[in-house]
Design a protein around this motif. Sequence first.
Motif, PDB file in Angstrom:
ATOM      1  N   TYR A  43      -0.843   5.143  14.066  1.00  0.00           N
ATOM      2  CA  TYR A  43      -1.045   4.089  15.081  1.00  0.00           C
ATOM      3  C   TYR A  43       0.298   3.619  15.627  1.00  0.00           C
ATOM      4  CZ  TYR A  43      -5.918   4.012  13.684  1.00  0.00           C
ATOM      5  OH  TYR A  43      -7.215   4.380  13.439  1.00  0.00           O
ATOM      6  N   ARG A  60       9.177   1.460  12.966  1.00  0.00           N
ATOM      7  CA  ARG A  60       9.192   0.226  12.147  1.00  0.00           C
ATOM      8  C   ARG A  60       9.805  -0.938  12.918  1.00  0.00           C
ATOM      9  NH1 ARG A  60       5.434   1.714   8.640  1.00  0.00           N
ATOM     10  NH2 ARG A  60       5.732   3.945   8.420  1.00  0.00           N
ATOM     11  N   ARG A  71      -9.153   4.855  17.975  1.00  0.00           N
ATOM     12  CA  ARG A  71      -9.549   4.941  16.557  1.00  0.00           C
ATOM     13  C   ARG A  71     -10.368   6.208  16.312  1.00  0.00           C
ATOM     14  NH1 ARG A  71      -7.854   0.747  13.946  1.00  0.00           N
ATOM     15  NH2 ARG A  71      -8.677   1.702  12.067  1.00  0.00           N
ATOM     16  N   ASP A 118      -6.379  -7.571  12.725  1.00  0.00           N
ATOM     17  CA  ASP A 118      -6.929  -6.393  12.031  1.00  0.00           C
ATOM     18  C   ASP A 118      -8.320  -6.694  11.451  1.00  0.00           C
ATOM     19  OD1 ASP A 118      -4.609  -5.048  12.624  1.00  0.00           O
ATOM     20  OD2 ASP A 118      -3.717  -5.258  10.643  1.00  0.00           O
ATOM     21  N   GLY A 158      -1.149   4.249   9.066  1.00  0.00           N
ATOM     22  CA  GLY A 158      -0.526   3.233   9.916  1.00  0.00           C
ATOM     23  C   GLY A 158       0.576   3.856  10.771  1.00  0.00           C
ATOM     24  N   ALA A 159       1.272   4.856  10.205  1.00  0.00           N
ATOM     25  CA  ALA A 159       2.361   5.515  10.940  1.00  0.00           C
ATOM     26  C   ALA A 159       1.814   6.216  12.187  1.00  0.00           C
ATOM     27  CB  ALA A 159       3.079   6.516  10.040  1.00  0.00           C
ATOM     28  N   LYS A 176       0.807  -1.223   0.000  1.00  0.00           N
ATOM     29  CA  LYS A 176       0.000   0.000   0.000  1.00  0.00           C
ATOM     30  C   LYS A 176       0.838   1.270   0.000  1.00  0.00           C
ATOM     31  CE  LYS A 176      -2.111  -0.944   3.829  1.00  0.00           C
ATOM     32  NZ  LYS A 176      -1.541  -2.250   4.220  1.00  0.00           N
ATOM     33  N   ARG A 181      -1.310 -10.605  12.282  1.00  0.00           N
ATOM     34  CA  ARG A 181      -1.768  -9.222  12.151  1.00  0.00           C
ATOM     35  C   ARG A 181      -3.032  -9.134  11.292  1.00  0.00           C
ATOM     36  NH1 ARG A 181       1.040  -4.234  10.846  1.00  0.00           N
ATOM     37  NH2 ARG A 181       2.598  -5.293   9.600  1.00  0.00           N
ATOM     38  N   GLY A 227      -4.313   2.752   4.557  1.00  0.00           N
ATOM     39  CA  GLY A 227      -4.585   2.197   5.881  1.00  0.00           C
ATOM     40  C   GLY A 227      -5.396   0.928   5.792  1.00  0.00           C
ATOM     41  N   ARG A 228      -6.324   0.773   6.747  1.00  0.00           N
ATOM     42  CA  ARG A 228      -7.190  -0.407   6.777  1.00  0.00           C
ATOM     43  C   ARG A 228      -8.662  -0.038   6.634  1.00  0.00           C
ATOM     44  NH1 ARG A 228      -2.581  -1.369   7.498  1.00  0.00           N
ATOM     45  NH2 ARG A 228      -1.573  -3.234   8.332  1.00  0.00           N
ATOM     46  N   ASP A 229      -8.979   1.201   7.047  1.00  0.00           N
ATOM     47  CA  ASP A 229     -10.388   1.607   7.144  1.00  0.00           C
ATOM     48  C   ASP A 229     -10.630   2.934   6.448  1.00  0.00           C
ATOM     49  OD1 ASP A 229      -8.798   3.117   8.791  1.00  0.00           O
ATOM     50  OD2 ASP A 229     -10.311   3.345  10.356  1.00  0.00           O
ATOM     51  N   ILE A 230      -9.778   3.276   5.480  1.00  0.00           N
ATOM     52  CA  ILE A 230      -9.915   4.604   4.863  1.00  0.00           C
ATOM     53  C   ILE A 230     -11.207   4.664   4.042  1.00  0.00           C
ATOM     54  CG2 ILE A 230      -8.770   6.397   3.495  1.00  0.00           C
ATOM     55  CD1 ILE A 230      -7.243   5.407   6.061  1.00  0.00           C
ATOM     56  N   VAL A 255       1.244  -2.992  17.761  1.00  0.00           N
ATOM     57  CA  VAL A 255       0.384  -1.944  17.184  1.00  0.00           C
ATOM     58  C   VAL A 255      -1.061  -2.409  16.954  1.00  0.00           C
ATOM     59  CG1 VAL A 255       1.138  -2.368  14.786  1.00  0.00           C
ATOM     60  CG2 VAL A 255       0.261  -0.144  15.403  1.00  0.00           C
ATOM     61  N   ALA A 269      -4.404  -0.418  17.959  1.00  0.00           N
ATOM     62  CA  ALA A 269      -5.345  -0.039  16.893  1.00  0.00           C
ATOM     63  C   ALA A 269      -6.730  -0.648  17.106  1.00  0.00           C
ATOM     64  CB  ALA A 269      -4.792  -0.466  15.531  1.00  0.00           C
TER      65      ALA A 269
HETATM   66  O1   DC Z   1       0.113  -0.263   7.641  1.00  0.00           O
HETATM   67  P1   DC Z   1       0.905  -0.519   8.906  1.00  0.00           P
HETATM   68  O2   DC Z   1       1.507  -1.893   8.980  1.00  0.00           O
HETATM   69  O3   DC Z   1       1.923   0.529   9.199  1.00  0.00           O
HETATM   70  O4   DC Z   1      -0.192  -0.421  10.070  1.00  0.00           O
HETATM   71  C1   DC Z   1       0.155  -0.642  11.407  1.00  0.00           C
HETATM   72  C2   DC Z   1      -1.050  -1.157  12.183  1.00  0.00           C
HETATM   73  O5   DC Z   1      -2.004  -0.131  12.357  1.00  0.00           O
HETATM   74  C3   DC Z   1      -1.767  -2.341  11.561  1.00  0.00           C
HETATM   75  O6   DC Z   1      -1.590  -3.504  12.321  1.00  0.00           O
HETATM   76  C4   DC Z   1      -3.208  -1.977  11.538  1.00  0.00           C
HETATM   77  C5   DC Z   1      -3.305  -0.603  12.104  1.00  0.00           C
HETATM   78  N1   DC Z   1      -3.976   0.335  11.220  1.00  0.00           N
HETATM   79  C6   DC Z   1      -5.329   0.478  11.369  1.00  0.00           C
HETATM   80  O7   DC Z   1      -5.926  -0.237  12.175  1.00  0.00           O
HETATM   81  N2   DC Z   1      -5.998   1.400  10.648  1.00  0.00           N
HETATM   82  C7   DC Z   1      -5.360   2.150   9.749  1.00  0.00           C
HETATM   83  N3   DC Z   1      -6.043   3.063   9.048  1.00  0.00           N
HETATM   84  C8   DC Z   1      -3.967   1.985   9.552  1.00  0.00           C
HETATM   85  C9   DC Z   1      -3.297   1.051  10.302  1.00  0.00           C
END
Ligand code: DC
Length: 224
Positions: free
Chosen positions: A40, A89, A107, A182, A37-38, A18, A178, A127-130, A97, A101
């Motif tokens: 969180y 990292r 959140r 997630d 993600g950065a 991503k 993870r 991210g995950r939930d954008i 993390v 999260a």
């Molecule tokens: O993309 P990443 O590996 O840097 O994300 C780190 C953690 O943050 C990942 O385990 C899930 C969480 N995360 C999230 O829950 N929602 C986001 N929008 C971005 C990351």
Amino acid sequence: MSDLPLAIAIDGPAAAGKSTVAKRVAKALAYIYIDTGAMYRSLTYQALQEGLDINDESSIIELLHSITISLDQNQQVYVNKKNITEEIRSTDVTNHVSKIASISSVRKELVHRQQVLAANRGVVMDGRDIGTSVLPDAEIKVFLIASVEERAMRRHQENLQKGIPSDLDQLRKDIELRDKMDSERKVSPLKKADDAIEIDTTSLDIDEVTQRILQLVKQYKEKA
Ligand code: DC
């Protein structure tokens, strides 16, 4: 054809490529890139740094309200003006993390900060939930996937290139764990938005994925 700046949401599981792709798309369009993600990770780093109990939700949210997290356009990450780009990292941060999260008050606050950052559009956010909760009205939504083996291999090669010791089998297990945390968390789990376009990157290179997304942007602008 419209040339109004858009919001582009790029979601997907860990190590699906991503951030690399999002950065390239942002550069091609002269948009800003925001790595959620950065954010969180920054909170997780600071919590570990201060020796807080990761399971103590009230002290974690209190910490979040007391710090500033900022990202610049050179992808440098700061907590209270201290540059922690490398530190976030680390394996220690990566392993904690997902727990941070999964805290709903965390959140809520970070989603709000992300929405403020994206308010003027002209943004690529990953991210995950954008697409589902941060920018549900993003004009372009992409969900990147790749097999666990491929994702572990990409991280492995990245580590080796950086001279970081790397265990492929362990990476695969960490990524699986993870993914599970997630996807199964109660608050805004990792989930493809109904209107997101899924791209399987297993057998595509970074350039091909970038081009596909730029093509989606072009098609959108032509129709708008
Ligand atoms: O993309 P990443 O590996 O840097 O994300 C780190 C953690 O943050 C990942 O385990 C899930 C969480 N995360 C999230 O829950 N929602 C986001 N929008 C971005 C990351």
